[in-house]
Design a protein around this motif. Structure first.
Motif, PDB file in Angstrom:
ATOM      1  N   GLN A 208     -17.772 111.662 -60.743  1.00  0.00           N
ATOM      2  CA  GLN A 208     -17.309 111.995 -62.442  1.00  0.00           C
ATOM      3  C   GLN A 208     -18.053 112.874 -63.014  1.00  0.00           C
ATOM      4  OE1 GLN A 208     -20.350 108.545 -64.558  1.00  0.00           O
ATOM      5  NE2 GLN A 208     -18.392 108.628 -66.052  1.00  0.00           N
TER       6      GLN A 208
ATOM      7  N   PHE B  31      -6.696 107.733 -52.947  1.00  0.00           N
ATOM      8  CA  PHE B  31      -5.899 106.746 -53.956  1.00  0.00           C
ATOM      9  C   PHE B  31      -4.499 106.801 -53.912  1.00  0.00           C
ATOM     10  CE2 PHE B  31      -5.198 104.851 -58.127  1.00  0.00           C
ATOM     11  CZ  PHE B  31      -5.296 103.855 -58.022  1.00  0.00           C
TER      12      PHE B  31
ATOM     13  N   TYR C 196     -10.139 101.097 -62.723  1.00  0.00           N
ATOM     14  CA  TYR C 196      -9.629 102.326 -62.126  1.00  0.00           C
ATOM     15  C   TYR C 196     -10.043 103.247 -63.443  1.00  0.00           C
ATOM     16  CZ  TYR C 196     -10.214 100.865 -57.515  1.00  0.00           C
ATOM     17  OH  TYR C 196     -11.146 100.136 -56.579  1.00  0.00           O
ATOM     18  N   ILE C 197      -9.032 103.449 -64.511  1.00  0.00           N
ATOM     19  CA  ILE C 197      -8.786 104.457 -65.548  1.00  0.00           C
ATOM     20  C   ILE C 197      -9.556 102.638 -66.546  1.00  0.00           C
ATOM     21  CG2 ILE C 197      -7.297 105.134 -67.230  1.00  0.00           C
ATOM     22  CD1 ILE C 197      -5.644 105.626 -64.187  1.00  0.00           C
TER      23      ILE C 197
ATOM     24  N   TYR D  14      -3.381 110.409 -67.500  1.00  0.00           N
ATOM     25  CA  TYR D  14      -3.855 109.445 -67.491  1.00  0.00           C
ATOM     26  C   TYR D  14      -3.139 108.211 -66.531  1.00  0.00           C
ATOM     27  CZ  TYR D  14      -9.420 110.569 -67.352  1.00  0.00           C
ATOM     28  OH  TYR D  14     -10.177 111.577 -67.037  1.00  0.00           O
TER      29      TYR D  14
ATOM     30  N   PRO E 151     -14.105 101.860 -67.245  1.00  0.00           N
ATOM     31  CA  PRO E 151     -14.614 102.771 -66.542  1.00  0.00           C
ATOM     32  C   PRO E 151     -14.215 103.629 -68.486  1.00  0.00           C
ATOM     33  CG  PRO E 151     -12.999 102.723 -64.667  1.00  0.00           C
ATOM     34  CD  PRO E 151     -12.423 101.894 -65.843  1.00  0.00           C
ATOM     35  N   LYS E 152     -13.374 103.728 -69.335  1.00  0.00           N
ATOM     36  CA  LYS E 152     -13.543 104.338 -69.960  1.00  0.00           C
ATOM     37  C   LYS E 152     -13.653 103.420 -71.113  1.00  0.00           C
ATOM     38  CE  LYS E 152     -12.079 108.509 -68.894  1.00  0.00           C
ATOM     39  NZ  LYS E 152     -13.059 109.491 -68.758  1.00  0.00           N
TER      40      LYS E 152
ATOM     41  N   TYR F  54     -10.218 109.707 -61.339  1.00  0.00           N
ATOM     42  CA  TYR F  54     -11.030 108.559 -60.735  1.00  0.00           C
ATOM     43  C   TYR F  54     -12.550 108.171 -61.172  1.00  0.00           C
ATOM     44  CZ  TYR F  54      -5.767 107.726 -60.652  1.00  0.00           C
ATOM     45  OH  TYR F  54      -4.664 107.523 -60.484  1.00  0.00           O
TER      46      TYR F  54
ATOM     47  N   VAL G 100      -7.113 115.064 -64.283  1.00  0.00           N
ATOM     48  CA  VAL G 100      -7.750 113.496 -64.358  1.00  0.00           C
ATOM     49  C   VAL G 100      -8.367 113.193 -63.026  1.00  0.00           C
ATOM     50  CG1 VAL G 100      -5.856 111.670 -63.838  1.00  0.00           C
ATOM     51  CG2 VAL G 100      -5.075 113.433 -65.749  1.00  0.00           C
TER      52      VAL G 100
ATOM     53  N   LYS H 186     -19.161 111.001 -56.355  1.00  0.00           N
ATOM     54  CA  LYS H 186     -18.427 110.630 -57.043  1.00  0.00           C
ATOM     55  C   LYS H 186     -17.814 111.310 -58.170  1.00  0.00           C
ATOM     56  CE  LYS H 186     -19.801 105.967 -58.552  1.00  0.00           C
ATOM     57  NZ  LYS H 186     -18.983 104.645 -58.718  1.00  0.00           N
TER      58      LYS H 186
ATOM     59  N   GLU I  68     -24.988 106.827 -63.600  1.00  0.00           N
ATOM     60  CA  GLU I  68     -23.519 107.205 -62.914  1.00  0.00           C
ATOM     61  C   GLU I  68     -24.268 108.930 -63.387  1.00  0.00           C
ATOM     62  OE1 GLU I  68     -20.335 106.574 -62.522  1.00  0.00           O
ATOM     63  OE2 GLU I  68     -21.583 104.586 -63.118  1.00  0.00           O
TER      64      GLU I  68
ATOM     65  N   THR J 217     -14.753 107.212 -61.424  1.00  0.00           N
ATOM     66  CA  THR J 217     -15.421 105.456 -60.418  1.00  0.00           C
ATOM     67  C   THR J 217     -16.013 105.569 -59.279  1.00  0.00           C
ATOM     68  OG1 THR J 217     -14.235 103.698 -60.515  1.00  0.00           O
ATOM     69  CG2 THR J 217     -15.838 104.313 -62.391  1.00  0.00           C
ATOM     70  N   MET J 218     -14.737 106.275 -58.777  1.00  0.00           N
ATOM     71  CA  MET J 218     -14.395 106.619 -57.661  1.00  0.00           C
ATOM     72  C   MET J 218     -14.650 107.527 -57.035  1.00  0.00           C
ATOM     73  SD  MET J 218     -10.720 105.623 -56.716  1.00  0.00           S
ATOM     74  CE  MET J 218      -9.558 104.627 -57.575  1.00  0.00           C
TER      75      MET J 218
ATOM     76  N   PHE K 272      -2.038 118.092 -63.955  1.00  0.00           N
ATOM     77  CA  PHE K 272      -1.918 117.713 -66.013  1.00  0.00           C
ATOM     78  C   PHE K 272      -2.824 119.146 -65.772  1.00  0.00           C
ATOM     79  CE2 PHE K 272      -0.605 113.889 -64.481  1.00  0.00           C
ATOM     80  CZ  PHE K 272       0.693 113.422 -65.244  1.00  0.00           C
TER      81      PHE K 272
END
Lengths: 291, 363
Positions: free
Chosen positions: B138, B104, A199-200, A182, A203-204, B93, B91, B136, A288, B95-96, B87
């Protein structure tokens, strides 16, 4: 598949029920019992109905203690959570120093409340305490036994000293769970330090931070020992938080009826606030995952 | 997009490396063409990820230089090299939204919102995620997340190279094919320089124009898939590529013949005499032989894998495999194997020795 009906399973739950009964339900009921009666000594009780509740809910003393309590919890949360996150972000990630830092961080958490109170009580004294003496030597007018503001600063700094570590450790655990990829990806995307945090890392850490906030809120809302040892609720009533006030009322003045009503209201307030926290947390999670 | 030059490059994780064993990456000189699709192939711990991290700038090589289009970037940090990397674990983000994820890298470089919208739209179409832009990131599946990572890499038009670090490891098998094909198509269409690290030979061979086989911190061969198959430069390449790998047997070589013990193996080319050599031949070029040719073997097992059969045999304690067509009856027990002379390679100290009349091929 047929399930066999076996009522004997209840016996397995019985010990827990008994334990909870004696440790929680019976004492609580005693308090409920006191809260609806009045006494003039000699173990003679009279039915008082909801009179004590009405009195307590209307009592300015309780309102003030409640406001002080809210202010205390709000201030320590506002300091401990950001500070804890900040410290966690700056702790070494691996190597000997990471372990050293973790041990140092864990130390305050291992000290009993009473001792923490005593430490700060002495630390802050103007005549012999290192902090109090040093401050007055610098010409700063500091005296937590006479100045309400100084008293507040002292108990807040004490709580921050004692409990920020908890937030640090939780936040650190959250940070350590972020894979290196990340950070590498963020570097490649030219993200600024702030964006990496926003953003990394944030949130984690969300999950552990919610737990930290809940724990710190409940703990601080029920705090008794440390401020009691340091200020005893004074000067005047300046640092008389809810539990200190409750003890004064119940054991100092021996007003059992009002104190019992107070206890029950206190209990319900904590229950209500915890429920609100819990609902907000689970709702956030549900939101979420729905997205 | 850029040509990548590795000059005298070597890396050791130790402060004071004393011998070759201390180097995670042994000295190498390479020129990788602009717009090429390269695969770094090798087993775990062979240095391929080290090399990738040096190219991306996450790691500074302890020796040597690296240049993009002739410009030395050895000391430039990752962000200034303008590369993209996908990777092993996706990877994104979390929440985006997908859109913000793709935008980004552009927004971080201060691009105009108009341009961002246009680029993100184009990239979303390339990776087939136009419909998911508002979602999202996620809740998405691993392959969708990996596509977003890829998209984030391609959203910058001027990106020098896109690096892939075993990107399909966590993807379901049926999605692997799709993603690999898509990747190949994107490469053909947009011509990015792509470097793909993997330990999976199928992935490497299907994706890359040039496969760079690494072993023990060294590039042992760099070539097109056909070359790696027909003329492995090192016995390791022979073993590692192909399923099962190349048969390697100790032999004596002189002229156009090799001897395994007293058995004569004809070779296609003329070789200088070598007492201690090895010959390598792929199972695809082994056949059952008559009584007077090849070497005696004992067939231990026949595995029918559908398209053909793998015949596992032994000669003097060493494994020799043969691929037999489906339906051919191969009895267990004693038999003889013969090799196609055109497909027999000669190795000395592990490295391939071309025949004297063969044109030297670049390694």
């Amino acid at each position: 598949m047929n399930k066999t009906v076996n009522q004997r399973a209840w016996f397995l739950v019985l010990p827990v029920l008994l334990l909870v009964g004696f440790s929680a339900v019976v004492p609580l009921m005693t308090v409920v019992n006191y809260s609806v009666q009045d006494t003039f000594g000699n173990n003679q009780f009279f039915w008082a109905g909801l009179e004590w509740f009405e009195e307590m809910l209307a009592s300015e003393r309780l309102h003030n203690a409640f406001l002080r309590q809210l202010a205390f919890s709000a201030i320590i949360l506002a300091i401990e959570v950001p500070l804890g996150v900040f410290v966690a972000l700056n702790m070494p990630k691996r190597g000997v120093w990471a372990s050293v830092c973790l041990v140092l961080m864990a130390l305050p958490l291992l000290i009993p409340w009473n001792v923490v109170g005593t430490i700060w009580q002495i630390f802050g004294r103007v005549d012999i305490g290192l902090l109090g003496y040093a401050l007055s030597a610098l010409g700063i007018d500091y005296n937590y036994t006479q100045d309400p503001i100084d008293a507040w600063i002292t108990i807040i700094v004490m709580d921050v000293w004692h409990w920020t570590s908890l937030v640090v450790l939780l936040a650190y655990a959250g940070l350590r769970s972020i894979p290196d990829a990340y950070y590498q990806a963020a570097k490649i995307d030219q993200a600024s330090r702030w964006k990496v945090f926003r953003y990394i890392e944030l949130p984690k850490m969300r999950g552990v931070l919610l737990i930290a906030v809940l724990l710190r809120f409940m703990d601080s809302f029920m705090i008794y020992t440390e401020p009691f040892v340091v200020t005893g609720g004074g000067p005047g009533n300046a640092t008389t938080l809810l539990s200190i006030d409750l003890v004064k009322m119940a054991i100092g003045q021996f007003d059992l009826g009002p104190a019992a009503a107070f206890s029950i209201i206190y209990f319900l307030v904590i229950l209500l606030l915890s429920w609100v926290f819990y609902t907000v947390m689970t709702n956030l999670d549900a939101q979420e995952s729905r997205k | 997009m850029a040509r990548i030059t590795l000059a005298q490059l070597a890396h050791s994780y130790l402060k004071a490396p004393s011998g070759p064993a201390d180097y995670a990456l042994k000295r190498m000189d390479h020129e990788w063409e602009d717009g090429g699709a390269y695969a770094l192939l090798g087993p775990s711990g062979c240095g391929k990820t080290t090399l990738l991290n040096i190219i991306s700038g996450l790691l500074r090589p302890s020796e040597g230089r690296i240049a993009f289009d002739g410009r030395d970037v050895t000391d430039l940090p990752t962000a200034e090299r303008n590369i993209a990397q996908v990777f092993q674990f996706p990877v994104v983000y979390d929440t985006m939204t997908v859109f913000d994820n793709l935008a980004f890298p552009l927004r971080n470089r201060g691009a105009e919102e108009d341009y961002v919208r246009r680029r993100v739209g184009a990239v979303a179409e390339m990776i087939g995620m136009t419909d998911a832009l508002g979602r999202k990131a996620q809740g998405l599946t691993a392959d969708a997340k990996q596509k977003i990572s890829l998209g984030r890499g391609m959203v910058r038009e001027d990106v020098n190279a896109i690096l892939f670090d075993e990107p399909l490891t966590v993807i379901d098998p049926h999605m692997k094919w799709e993603l690999r094909t898509q990747l190949k198509a994107l490469h053909r269409e947009f011509g990015h320089t792509m470097i793909y690290v993997t330990h999976d030979q199928t992935e490497a061979l299907t994706f890359a124009d040039k496969v760079v086989v690494m072993h023990d911190g060294q590039v042992v061969q760099m070539g097109a898939p056909e070359e790696l198959f027909a003329r492995p430069a090192h016995t390791f390449v022979g073993f590692f590529i192909g399923s099962p790998g190349m048969n390697v047997l100790p032999a004596r070589v002189a002229g156009a013949q090799a001897w395994i013990g007293e058995h004569v193996i004809p070779l296609a080319g003329d070789h200088a005499p070598q007492e201690r050599a090895e010959i390598g031949v792929r199972p695809e070029f082994v056949r059952l032989a008559g009584p007077d040719e090849g070497i005696p073997v004992v067939v231990r097992r026949v595995e029918d894998i559908g398209r053909h059969q793998i015949v596992r045999a032994e000669h003097a304690g060493r494994e020799v495999n043969m691929l037999a067509p489906e339906g051919q009856a191969v009895p267990l027990g004693e038999a003889r194997f013969a090799f196609d002379p055109e497909a027999v390679n000669v190795y000395v100290d592990g490295w391939r020795v071309p025949a004297r009349d063969e044109k030297e091929t670049a390694r």
